[in-house]
Enzyme design. Structure first.
Site, short mmCIF file in Angstrom:
data_model
loop_
_atom_site.label_atom_id
_atom_site.label_comp_id
_atom_site.label_asym_id
_atom_site.label_seq_id
_atom_site.Cartn_x
_atom_site.Cartn_y
_atom_site.Cartn_z
N CYS A 196 0.29 4.95 6.99
CA CYS A 196 -0.35 4.73 8.29
C CYS A 196 0.64 4.00 9.21
CB CYS A 196 -1.63 3.91 8.12
SG CYS A 196 -2.70 4.54 6.81
N CYS A 246 0.84 -1.21 0.00
CA CYS A 246 0.00 0.00 0.00
C CYS A 246 0.88 1.26 0.00
CB CYS A 246 -0.91 -0.01 1.22
SG CYS A 246 -2.02 1.40 1.27
N ARG A 289 -17.79 -2.91 18.14
CA ARG A 289 -17.02 -4.13 17.83
C ARG A 289 -15.71 -4.19 18.62
NH1 ARG A 289 -16.82 -4.17 12.32
NH2 ARG A 289 -18.88 -5.08 12.41
N CYS A 345 -19.33 -6.53 3.86
CA CYS A 345 -18.73 -5.24 4.19
C CYS A 345 -17.46 -5.12 3.36
CB CYS A 345 -18.40 -5.22 5.68
SG CYS A 345 -17.52 -3.74 6.22
N CYS A 355 -19.57 1.81 8.96
CA CYS A 355 -18.78 1.20 10.04
C CYS A 355 -17.54 2.07 10.21
CB CYS A 355 -18.40 -0.22 9.62
SG CYS A 355 -17.22 -1.00 10.74
N CYS A 412 -16.13 -9.38 5.64
CA CYS A 412 -15.57 -8.06 5.37
C CYS A 412 -14.35 -8.22 4.44
CB CYS A 412 -15.17 -7.42 6.69
SG CYS A 412 -14.52 -5.76 6.48
N CYS A 439 0.38 0.26 10.29
CA CYS A 439 -0.08 -0.76 9.34
C CYS A 439 1.04 -1.62 8.73
CB CYS A 439 -0.88 -0.11 8.23
SG CYS A 439 -1.64 -1.36 7.17
N1 SAM Z 1 -6.75 0.36 3.16
C1 SAM Z 1 -8.02 0.55 3.71
C2 SAM Z 1 -8.07 1.69 4.69
O1 SAM Z 1 -7.05 2.10 5.21
O2 SAM Z 1 -9.18 2.19 4.93
C3 SAM Z 1 -8.61 -0.67 4.37
C4 SAM Z 1 -7.81 -1.57 5.25
S1 SAM Z 1 -7.16 -0.92 6.76
C5 SAM Z 1 -6.12 -2.23 7.25
C6 SAM Z 1 -8.52 -0.88 7.87
C7 SAM Z 1 -8.28 -0.43 9.30
O3 SAM Z 1 -7.61 -1.46 10.03
C8 SAM Z 1 -7.40 0.78 9.55
O4 SAM Z 1 -8.08 1.98 9.34
C9 SAM Z 1 -7.05 0.61 11.02
O5 SAM Z 1 -8.01 1.25 11.84
C10 SAM Z 1 -7.08 -0.90 11.21
N2 SAM Z 1 -5.73 -1.43 11.42
C11 SAM Z 1 -4.77 -1.57 10.50
N3 SAM Z 1 -3.63 -2.05 11.03
C12 SAM Z 1 -3.87 -2.21 12.36
C13 SAM Z 1 -3.08 -2.67 13.46
N4 SAM Z 1 -1.81 -3.03 13.30
N5 SAM Z 1 -3.65 -2.73 14.67
C14 SAM Z 1 -4.94 -2.36 14.83
N6 SAM Z 1 -5.74 -1.93 13.84
C15 SAM Z 1 -5.21 -1.84 12.62
C1 DTB Z 2 -11.20 -2.66 11.67
O1 DTB Z 2 -11.57 -1.68 12.34
N1 DTB Z 2 -10.31 -3.56 12.05
C2 DTB Z 2 -10.08 -4.55 11.02
C3 DTB Z 2 -11.09 -4.12 9.93
N2 DTB Z 2 -11.65 -2.93 10.44
C4 DTB Z 2 -10.64 -3.99 8.54
C5 DTB Z 2 -8.68 -4.61 10.55
C6 DTB Z 2 -7.68 -4.88 11.63
C7 DTB Z 2 -6.35 -5.08 10.98
C8 DTB Z 2 -5.30 -5.49 11.96
C9 DTB Z 2 -3.97 -5.66 11.33
C10 DTB Z 2 -3.88 -6.73 10.31
O2 DTB Z 2 -4.33 -7.87 10.55
O3 DTB Z 2 -3.28 -6.48 9.27
FE1 SF4 Z 3 -2.84 1.22 3.36
FE2 SF4 Z 3 -2.76 0.07 5.72
FE3 SF4 Z 3 -3.20 2.68 5.57
FE4 SF4 Z 3 -5.10 0.94 4.72
S1 SF4 Z 3 -4.36 1.19 6.81
S2 SF4 Z 3 -4.40 2.78 3.68
S3 SF4 Z 3 -3.81 -0.71 3.95
S4 SF4 Z 3 -1.32 1.62 4.94
#
Ligand code: SAM
Ligand code: DTB
Ligand code: SF4
Length: 345
Positions: free
Chosen positions: A58, A54, A262, A130, A190, A98, A61
């Protein structure tokens, strides 16, 4: 029945959040029971349809290309393989599937068309679908709605002030704008965030203030605790104390009494008794299945044991577990039955 407010002040939310813990849990549990069947918990399952690579930054992430997390980037999964995984998740008890993509935003290309096919196919299985695909414009939201999409996840992640320390490649307003587009298309919204990223209590309250002042409130509010992944800037963050998580859940339950709250990422390291307190404090949804998107999560069987231990059951698909929508009918039919019984005695 508790009324809905969209004018919560930060100080009011802070006062709720800071109540003596047992008073806070008791109040949240009472509001939860007024609005929901407390035995029902909605089970969602995540499928990472496009993993890693990506362009965003973030800090939490593992899927951001710029961090060296050892994750191998993959292309969009084939529709058949996604449908197969969705069928398995349904059979294991998930009422919502989802689909997550490591995209900054949706683009109008062939890959989006494939996602629309996935949404159609899974909707036809009788489960809620979702998507969480990044930013979305109005037209794309409409297309997803037409394909049958039930909900869209897009988190605000944290309070507005701290947001800039976590992500620089898109703004808080970008996020709110996507939520507006989702809502306009009449897709269930959500939106929630993450705690444990080094934010202050003020930032957590700020996040809850933004969410509770959205009109309407998001239908579901995921409260994630950071899964600290090696290679990300937040790799050294310590696990959030369970009491902080309970306070967030309870406060969300009190200020957004009709939203499904959730208990999201971070459940893998929590004991049954910790999760039980989260459910008592008003959480009524989880992600189940061995993986979230890329990190470990409790398996379906483990959660089935947990549900059996706590006397919980899965909310069926398309059934809001909100009491007000079905309890009156239930109560009046019970009343009629007992009246009939007393007449025949
Ligand atoms: N790329 C899309 C976005 O950013 O909206 C969708 C996927 S993203 C992984 C969805 C959400 O997962 C993020 O907004 C964040 O709140 C959560 N998330 C991602 N990595 C995480 C982590 N290491 N621990 C907890 N929550 C996480
Ligand atoms: C949300 O609030 N938590 C989920 C879902 N929406 C997409 C994602 C959590 C991702 C945790 C890190 C991972 O497994 O990559
Ligand atoms: Fe990309 Fe992760 Fe940020 Fe979603 S949360 S936009 S997958 S870097």
């Amino acid at each position: 029945m508790s009324s809905l407010r969209h004018n919560w002040k930060t100080e009011e939310i802070q006062a709720i959040h800071d109540k003596p813990l047992l008073d806070l849990i008791f109040e949240a549990a009472s509001i939860h029971r007024e609005n929901f069947d407390p035995q029902k918990v909605q089970v969602s399952s995540l499928i990472s349809i496009k993993t890693g690579g990506c362009p965003e930054d973030c800090s939490y992430c593992p899927q951001a290309a710029r961090y060296n997390t050892g994750l191998e980037a993959q292309g969009l999964m084939k529709t058949d393989a996604v449908l197969e995984m969705a069928k398995r998740a349904k059979n294991q008890g998930a009422s919502r599937v989802c689909l997550g993509a490591a995209w900054r935003e949706v683009k109008d290309n062939n890959q989006f068309d494939q996602v629309l096919d996935m949404v159609k196919g899974i909707t036809n299985m009788g489960v809620e679908v979702c998507c969480t695909l990044g930013m979305l414009n109005e037209n794309q939201a409409d297309k997803l709605k037409k394909a049958g999409l039930y909900a869209y996840n897009h988190n605000i992640d944290t309070g507005q002030d701290y947001y800039k320390s976590i992500i620089s490649t898109r703004t808080y307003d970008d996020r709110l704008n996507t939520l507006k587009n989702v809502q306009k298309a009449k897709i269930s919204v959500c939106s929630g965030g993450i705690i444990g990223m080094g934010e202050t209590k003020k930032d957590r309250i700020g996040m809850l203030t933004t969410l509770s002042n959205l009109t309407p409130h998001p239908d579901s509010v995921p409260i994630n605790t950071l899964v600290a992944v090696k290679g990300t800037p937040l790799e050294k963050q310590k696990e959030v104390p369970i009491w902080d998580l309970i306070r967030m859940i309870a406060t969300a339950r009190i200020i957004m009494p009709h939203s499904v709250v959730r208990l999201s990422a971070g459940r893998n390291s929590r004991r049954a008794q910790d999760q039980a307190l989260c459910f008592l404090a008003g959480a009524n949804s989880i992600f189940s299945g061995e993986k979230l998107l890329t990190t470990p999560n409790p398996e379906f069987n483990e959660d089935k044991e947990l549900f059996s231990l706590l006397g919980l059951k899965e909310t069926p698909a398309f059934e809001s577990s909100q009491r007000e929508k079905k309890q009156p009918a239930f109560e009046s039919s019970q009343r009629e039955k007992s009246q009939a019984a007393s007449l025949t005695q």
